[in-house]
Design a protein around this motif. Structure first.
Motif, short mmCIF file in Angstrom:
data_model
loop_
_atom_site.label_atom_id
_atom_site.label_comp_id
_atom_site.label_asym_id
_atom_site.label_seq_id
_atom_site.Cartn_x
_atom_site.Cartn_y
_atom_site.Cartn_z
N GLN A 74 81.99 48.24 59.08
CA GLN A 74 83.36 48.22 59.61
C GLN A 74 84.26 47.30 58.79
O GLN A 74 85.03 46.52 59.33
N GLY A 75 84.17 47.42 57.48
CA GLY A 75 85.00 46.61 56.61
C GLY A 75 84.19 45.57 55.87
O GLY A 75 82.97 45.45 56.01
N LEU A 76 84.88 44.77 55.05
CA LEU A 76 84.22 43.75 54.25
C LEU A 76 83.83 42.55 55.09
O LEU A 76 84.66 41.97 55.80
N ASN A 77 82.56 42.14 55.02
CA ASN A 77 82.05 40.95 55.68
C ASN A 77 81.30 40.11 54.66
O ASN A 77 80.50 40.63 53.88
N ILE A 78 81.56 38.81 54.66
CA ILE A 78 80.92 37.88 53.73
C ILE A 78 80.27 36.77 54.55
O ILE A 78 80.92 36.13 55.38
N THR A 79 78.97 36.52 54.31
CA THR A 79 78.25 35.47 55.00
C THR A 79 77.54 34.61 53.96
O THR A 79 76.94 35.14 53.03
N VAL A 80 77.62 33.28 54.12
CA VAL A 80 77.07 32.34 53.14
C VAL A 80 76.02 31.47 53.82
O VAL A 80 76.25 30.94 54.92
N TYR A 81 74.87 31.33 53.14
CA TYR A 81 73.78 30.48 53.63
C TYR A 81 73.47 29.38 52.61
O TYR A 81 73.73 29.54 51.42
N ASP A 82 72.91 28.28 53.11
CA ASP A 82 72.70 27.12 52.25
C ASP A 82 71.57 27.35 51.26
O ASP A 82 70.86 28.36 51.30
N GLU A 83 71.40 26.37 50.35
CA GLU A 83 70.42 26.50 49.29
C GLU A 83 69.02 26.09 49.71
O GLU A 83 68.06 26.30 48.96
N ASN A 84 68.85 25.51 50.88
CA ASN A 84 67.55 25.04 51.36
C ASN A 84 66.88 26.11 52.20
O ASN A 84 66.88 26.08 53.44
N GLN A 85 66.32 27.11 51.50
CA GLN A 85 65.63 28.24 52.12
C GLN A 85 66.52 29.01 53.09
O GLN A 85 66.03 29.69 53.99
N GLN A 86 67.83 28.88 52.91
CA GLN A 86 68.80 29.67 53.66
C GLN A 86 68.61 29.54 55.18
O GLN A 86 68.75 30.50 55.94
N LYS A 87 68.32 28.32 55.63
CA LYS A 87 68.10 28.09 57.05
C LYS A 87 69.41 27.82 57.80
O LYS A 87 69.46 27.94 59.02
N LYS A 88 70.46 27.47 57.08
CA LYS A 88 71.73 27.12 57.71
C LYS A 88 72.83 28.04 57.21
O LYS A 88 72.98 28.26 56.02
N ARG A 89 73.61 28.58 58.14
CA ARG A 89 74.75 29.41 57.79
C ARG A 89 75.95 28.51 57.55
O ARG A 89 76.37 27.74 58.40
N LEU A 90 76.55 28.62 56.35
CA LEU A 90 77.67 27.76 55.97
C LEU A 90 79.02 28.35 56.31
O LEU A 90 79.99 27.61 56.48
#
Length: 379
Positions: free
Chosen positions: A323-339
């Motif tokens: 349903q359109g453009l979505n961007i999600t960013v996760y941290d560099e430490n095994q991607q455990k935290k959503r930034l």
């Protein structure tokens, strides 16, 4: 015969019964869900005469004006604050965020764009891939034009194209599909040709042909080049991962049929391999020996991933087109935290490929509407 010679055709602008609810057509639905035919309503209570039949169609007022957008021109600063300040005394501005698909996302506006449909230097017929070079250029793969076009990343000016015709010792590119840049490799370009003859081509940043290999590939979908100059190619339908050297030697081949269903993109931090799966709604992480390390999965934020990239900090950027453009960013430490979670102010038709500028969070996105958009992530 009617003296007014009224046409029996349906009036222009009348609603299409296949695309509207029954209540909009003057039809009521009873408890048994059986439609009742209602008498046709008159158009208000006016008397139809010749003046009505020959009335002039609506035209906008004289002051109505649509301002055109110049290709690759900077737009005015958006009133949306990309990093809103937390203030519990006042409710958040509805224009800053949007609740979408069960998640709260920050709204971003593209800052620049280039392209249109066509065969000109600043036009594309199918921009399937895009890459940013350290020398400040943007390379765009135009599949149906059988070439790669180079632009200046600051001005957006077209510089040159290559791949179409036997220029600089290169045979014709036929439907090039995906593109990657060799890190710290003098901006060499690795191009996948997908159909009808899959293979890999290596070019210099000036478009000079260097070598080709990988004629045994069947369904190459995406590729990346890691810091050790290994070329990683993931194939769709057969779910195979091929690892080549920059000179074409086959280093490893893995079958991921038990772990993947529809891989769409691939990236690497030189020790782990990230592969997005559109059907499994997740990102699978593998070792260079073909072992599954972990899975990145978050239902309301990772729904239909199409592209993934790692920035210079090792943070994972996930693009999906649900349903359109979505961007999600996760941290560099095994991607455990959503930034962060973001969405676009406009609804793009479809994002085909994404590239990120080195040491920045500037994204360039190739879209199915024949344009390349630039977004600045507030990280």
């Amino acid at each position: 015969m009617n003296s007014f010679n009224i046409s029996r055709k349906r009036p222009f602008g009348s609603p299409d019964k296949e695309n509207v609810w029954p209540s909009m057509l003057g039809i009521e639905i009873n408890d048994t869900c059986i439609a009742k035919k209602q008498p046709r309503l008159a158009l208000g209570s006016v008397i139809i005469d010749k003046n009505f039949l020959h009335s002039i169609p609506y035209s906008p007022p004289e002051h109505f004006y649509i301002k055109p957008v110049d290709p690759w021109s900077p737009v005015k600063n958006d009133s949306v604050q990309l990093i809103p300040k937390l203030d519990h005394r006042t409710p958040p501005n509805r224009s800053d965020t949007r609740f979408k698909n069960g998640s709260l996302r920050q709204i971003l506006k593209w800052t620049r764009s280039i392209g249109e449909y066509g065969d000109g230097n600043n036009a594309f017929r199918e921009p399937n891939s895009v890459a940013w070079l350290d020398c400040g250029k943007i390379a765009v793969v135009d599949t149906n034009a059988h070439c790669i076009k180079m632009f200046d990343s600051e001005s957006g000016q077209f510089q040159f194209s290559f791949g179409r015709g036997r220029t600089l010792g290169c045979q014709n590119l036929l439907y090039p599909y995906r593109l990657a840049v060799v890190p710290d490799g003098n901006d060499q370009l690795v191009v996948i040709q997908r159909h009808p003859r899959p293979q890999i081509h290596i070019f210099s940043c000036q478009g000079e042909f260097i070598r080709r290999f990988g004629q045994h590939l069947e369904k190459p979908r995406a590729l990346t080049v890691d810091k050790s100059h290994r070329i990683l190619v993931i194939e769709s339908q057969i779910q195979k991962l091929h690892i080549f050297s920059l000179y074409g030697q086959i280093l490893s081949v893995f079958s991921f049929e038990q772990h993947l269903q529809f891989p769409t993109s691939i990236c690497s931090n030189n020790s782990e391999i990230f592969i997005s799966d559109n059907h499994l709604h997740s990102i699978k992480v593998f070792s260079y020996t073909g072992q599954v390390i972990r899975e990145i999965k978050e239902d309301i934020y990772i729904q239909f991933p199409t592209n993934i990239k790692l920035n210079s900090k090792g943070q994972l950027i996930i693009i999906d087109n649900h349903q359109g453009l979505n961007i999600t960013v996760y941290d560099e430490n095994q991607q455990k935290k959503r930034l962060g979670a973001y969405t676009a102010r406009i609804c793009h038709s479809q994002i085909l490929d994404v590239t990120i500028q080195t040491n920045t969070n500037i994204l360039h996105l190739a879209s199915k509407d024949y344009r390349v958009y630039t977004y600045q992530l507030p990280l």
